[in-house]
Design a protein around this motif. Structure first.
Motif, PDB file in Angstrom:
ATOM      1  N   VAL A 172       0.830  -1.204   0.000  1.00 47.08           N
ATOM      2  CA  VAL A 172       0.000   0.000   0.000  1.00 47.08           C
ATOM      3  C   VAL A 172       0.867   1.258   0.000  1.00 47.08           C
ATOM      4  N   SER A 173       2.028   1.179   0.644  1.00 51.84           N
ATOM      5  CA  SER A 173       2.907   2.349   0.688  1.00 51.84           C
ATOM      6  C   SER A 173       3.343   2.766  -0.715  1.00 51.84           C
ATOM      7  N   GLN A 174       3.448   1.789  -1.635  1.00 53.72           N
ATOM      8  CA  GLN A 174       3.848   2.095  -3.008  1.00 53.72           C
ATOM      9  C   GLN A 174       2.769   2.906  -3.717  1.00 53.72           C
ATOM     10  N   TRP A 175       1.499   2.581  -3.452  1.00 55.11           N
ATOM     11  CA  TRP A 175       0.413   3.352  -4.060  1.00 55.11           C
ATOM     12  C   TRP A 175       0.537   4.822  -3.669  1.00 55.11           C
ATOM     13  N   VAL A 176       0.707   5.038  -2.369  1.00 58.28           N
ATOM     14  CA  VAL A 176       0.764   6.402  -1.856  1.00 58.28           C
ATOM     15  C   VAL A 176       2.021   7.105  -2.352  1.00 58.28           C
ATOM     16  N   ARG A 177       3.118   6.362  -2.449  1.00 57.40           N
ATOM     17  CA  ARG A 177       4.360   6.952  -2.929  1.00 57.40           C
ATOM     18  C   ARG A 177       4.214   7.456  -4.362  1.00 57.40           C
ATOM     19  N   VAL A 178       3.505   6.693  -5.192  1.00 56.61           N
ATOM     20  CA  VAL A 178       3.263   7.121  -6.575  1.00 56.61           C
ATOM     21  C   VAL A 178       2.469   8.425  -6.598  1.00 56.61           C
ATOM     22  N   ALA A 179       1.457   8.511  -5.729  1.00 55.39           N
ATOM     23  CA  ALA A 179       0.656   9.739  -5.648  1.00 55.39           C
ATOM     24  C   ALA A 179       1.532  10.925  -5.250  1.00 55.39           C
ATOM     25  N   LYS A 180       2.398  10.691  -4.273  1.00 51.61           N
ATOM     26  CA  LYS A 180       3.267  11.773  -3.803  1.00 51.61           C
ATOM     27  C   LYS A 180       4.265  12.183  -4.883  1.00 51.61           C
ATOM     28  N   GLU A 181       4.867  11.202  -5.545  1.00 54.21           N
ATOM     29  CA  GLU A 181       5.848  11.498  -6.586  1.00 54.21           C
ATOM     30  C   GLU A 181       5.211  12.219  -7.773  1.00 54.21           C
ATOM     31  N   ALA A 182       3.930  11.995  -7.972  1.00 56.09           N
ATOM     32  CA  ALA A 182       3.219  12.660  -9.071  1.00 56.09           C
ATOM     33  C   ALA A 182       2.787  14.075  -8.696  1.00 56.09           C
ATOM     34  N   GLY A 183       3.053  14.482  -7.450  1.00 53.53           N
ATOM     35  CA  GLY A 183       2.692  15.826  -7.024  1.00 53.53           C
ATOM     36  C   GLY A 183       1.272  15.953  -6.521  1.00 53.53           C
ATOM     37  N   MET A 184       0.634  14.817  -6.208  1.00 50.55           N
ATOM     38  CA  MET A 184      -0.742  14.848  -5.726  1.00 50.55           C
ATOM     39  C   MET A 184      -0.795  15.231  -4.243  1.00 50.55           C
ATOM     40  N   ALA A 215      -4.777 -11.022   5.324  1.00 51.43           N
ATOM     41  CA  ALA A 215      -5.787 -10.346   6.144  1.00 51.43           C
ATOM     42  C   ALA A 215      -5.360  -8.933   6.531  1.00 51.43           C
ATOM     43  N   VAL A 216      -4.773  -8.229   5.585  1.00 58.44           N
ATOM     44  CA  VAL A 216      -4.307  -6.864   5.847  1.00 58.44           C
ATOM     45  C   VAL A 216      -5.501  -5.913   5.845  1.00 58.44           C
ATOM     46  N   ASP A 217      -5.571  -5.074   6.858  1.00 55.90           N
ATOM     47  CA  ASP A 217      -6.556  -3.999   6.878  1.00 55.90           C
ATOM     48  C   ASP A 217      -6.085  -2.950   5.874  1.00 55.90           C
ATOM     49  N   VAL A 218      -6.547  -3.075   4.636  1.00 53.58           N
ATOM     50  CA  VAL A 218      -6.053  -2.217   3.559  1.00 53.58           C
ATOM     51  C   VAL A 218      -6.430  -0.756   3.813  1.00 53.58           C
ATOM     52  N   VAL A 219      -7.642  -0.535   4.305  1.00 62.43           N
ATOM     53  CA  VAL A 219      -8.053   0.841   4.609  1.00 62.43           C
ATOM     54  C   VAL A 219      -7.146   1.434   5.683  1.00 62.43           C
ATOM     55  N   GLY A 220      -6.898   0.660   6.726  1.00 64.82           N
ATOM     56  CA  GLY A 220      -6.036   1.138   7.802  1.00 64.82           C
ATOM     57  C   GLY A 220      -4.624   1.441   7.326  1.00 64.82           C
ATOM     58  N   GLU A 221      -4.061   0.556   6.498  1.00 68.11           N
ATOM     59  CA  GLU A 221      -2.715   0.767   5.975  1.00 68.11           C
ATOM     60  C   GLU A 221      -2.675   1.975   5.040  1.00 68.11           C
ATOM     61  N   PHE A 222      -3.725   2.118   4.248  1.00 66.17           N
ATOM     62  CA  PHE A 222      -3.807   3.245   3.321  1.00 66.17           C
ATOM     63  C   PHE A 222      -3.806   4.573   4.077  1.00 66.17           C
ATOM     64  N   VAL A 223      -4.660   4.673   5.085  1.00 66.55           N
ATOM     65  CA  VAL A 223      -4.746   5.907   5.871  1.00 66.55           C
ATOM     66  C   VAL A 223      -3.421   6.184   6.586  1.00 66.55           C
ATOM     67  N   LYS A 224      -2.820   5.139   7.165  1.00 63.22           N
ATOM     68  CA  LYS A 224      -1.546   5.303   7.870  1.00 63.22           C
ATOM     69  C   LYS A 224      -0.455   5.798   6.923  1.00 63.22           C
ATOM     70  N   GLU A 225      -0.366   5.187   5.741  1.00 62.13           N
ATOM     71  CA  GLU A 225       0.669   5.578   4.790  1.00 62.13           C
ATOM     72  C   GLU A 225       0.435   6.989   4.246  1.00 62.13           C
ATOM     73  N   CYS A 226      -0.815   7.339   4.038  1.00 63.57           N
ATOM     74  CA  CYS A 226      -1.116   8.695   3.569  1.00 63.57           C
ATOM     75  C   CYS A 226      -0.597   9.724   4.567  1.00 63.57           C
ATOM     76  N   ARG A 227      -0.886   9.512   5.829  1.00 62.69           N
ATOM     77  CA  ARG A 227      -0.449  10.473   6.848  1.00 62.69           C
ATOM     78  C   ARG A 227       1.067  10.478   6.976  1.00 62.69           C
ATOM     79  N   LYS A 228       1.660   9.306   6.850  1.00 60.86           N
ATOM     80  CA  LYS A 228       3.118   9.192   6.954  1.00 60.86           C
ATOM     81  C   LYS A 228       3.815   9.936   5.824  1.00 60.86           C
ATOM     82  N   GLN A 229       3.220   9.883   4.620  1.00 57.54           N
ATOM     83  CA  GLN A 229       3.868  10.472   3.444  1.00 57.54           C
ATOM     84  C   GLN A 229       3.321  11.847   3.068  1.00 57.54           C
ATOM     85  N   GLY A 230       2.445  12.392   3.916  1.00 58.54           N
ATOM     86  CA  GLY A 230       1.962  13.751   3.672  1.00 58.54           C
ATOM     87  C   GLY A 230       0.877  13.862   2.633  1.00 58.54           C
TER      88      GLY A 230
END
Length: 346
Positions: A172-184, A215-230
């Protein structure tokens, strides 16, 4: 091609994968500038040709292309934007508005008996200040991941075995990283789509990630990574649910919303009009409460296909979300930045 700019970086978004060379007019780059295709390893070759730059786009097979619907080129090291470039710039806001404006607008419809109402009155739910705050976010990502990913169907019938959802190497961190690298600045994830499978461990169904091998809480990981990566996180919840119907009549795969925008009469009953039962609405309310209470604060909460909910319940759930979002808006102190609330309610 649509362009956005952030400092000395340009992002070019192509609705169709370009063949051969890509020419960007009226832009001059620094000698050490770097051009990349997001999702593709390594920089791309480029050359300055007068006022234009020519990018050598790799020839890729369908399976190698890093995206199915749009491709983002990142150009680092812009030296000068020359007169004329604005002609081939499309505002960031226009792209996002086309995708997301239905989140914040609600139609109050009064239809003639048994007939469609093409002149439905649109009533804006948000004040202008909130719309401007949302517009200031500019560039964001919508991530559709879930049961459809493994079925290859956009609108599954909701009957797929639970183990059909079987991610490997979930990052999930890779998804968020792509968003950040794209300037989103924000990203929205499908917490539940038409298949009814939930990307978080819900107390109200077993058709969720807790029953999967991964059994990864994808929503939880997504929210955590978003906050971690700004990146500001938002969630999407589909009202159309082919697994949890509770006596509802959901739209078919043809997306035929027959009757949803007309007023039926005893003489002309509208047959086959989709609707949701009060039991399903209770289920939906409980799940939305669950998502807001566990994962807030959120920058958006997107209800899709609200037309099948009926005006009464739709008004109720919108108001409930607004109140709950406001309640959780200030709980996480790191979320505050530069005096901004970081929350949009609707």
């Amino acid at each position: 091609m649509f362009f956005t700019q952030k400092g000395q970086t340009l992002y070019g978004i192509c609705p169709k994968y370009p063949k051969g060379n890509l020419t960007v007019k009226n832009v001059k780059l620094k000698s050490d500038a770097k051009v990349t295709l997001l999702g593709y390893e390594g920089p791309l070759k480029w050359e300055q040709n007068g006022k234009d730059i020519i990018v050598n786009v790799p020839s890729l097979t369908a399976s190698e292309v890093p995206c199915d619907y749009a491709w983002t080129f990142k150009i680092d090291g812009v030296k000068k934007i020359m007169v004329g470039f604005s002609k081939n710039i499309t505002s960031k806001l226009r792209i996002v508005l086309l995708l997301c404006l239905p989140l914040f607008a609600c139609k109050d419809m009064v239809a003639p008996k048994g007939k469609e109402n093409p002149d439905a009155v649109t009533q804006q739910r948000l004040p202008e200040s909130k719309l401007r705050e949302w517009q200031a976010l500019k560039y964001g990502m919508f991530i559709h991941f879930g049961m459809s990913t493994f079925l290859g169907e956009e609108l599954p019938d909701g009957q797929a075995p639970l183990d059909t959802y079987a991610p490997t190497n979930l990052d999930v961190s890779q998804w968020v990283r792509v968003a950040k690298e794209a300037g989103m600045t924000y990203a929205v994830l499908t917490a539940k789509h038409v298949a009814g499978h939930c990307l978080w461990p819900s107390d109200y169904t077993d058709y969720d990630v807790s029953g999967n091998k991964t059994a990864v809480d994808v929503v939880g990981e997504f929210v955590k990574e978003c906050r971690k990566q700004g990146i500001r996180p938002g969630l999407y919840y589909c009202a159309w649910d082919n697994h949890h119907t509770f006596g509802s009549l959901m739209p078919g795969k043809s997306e035929n919303y027959n009757g949803a925008m007309v007023t039926p009469t005893e003489m002309e009953p509208e047959k086959g009009a989709p609707y949701t039962s009060h039991l399903y609405q209770n289920f939906m309310t409980a799940q939305i409460d669950e998502l807001l209470e566990r994962y807030s604060p959120l920058v958006e909460f997107w209800i899709d296909i609200p037309i099948i909910l009926g005006d009464g319940y739709r008004q109720f759930i919108y108001d409930r979300i607004s109140k709950k979002i406001s309640r959780y808006a200030y709980r996480h102190e790191p979320w505050k930045e530069k005096g901004r609330k970081g929350i949009l309610s609707f």
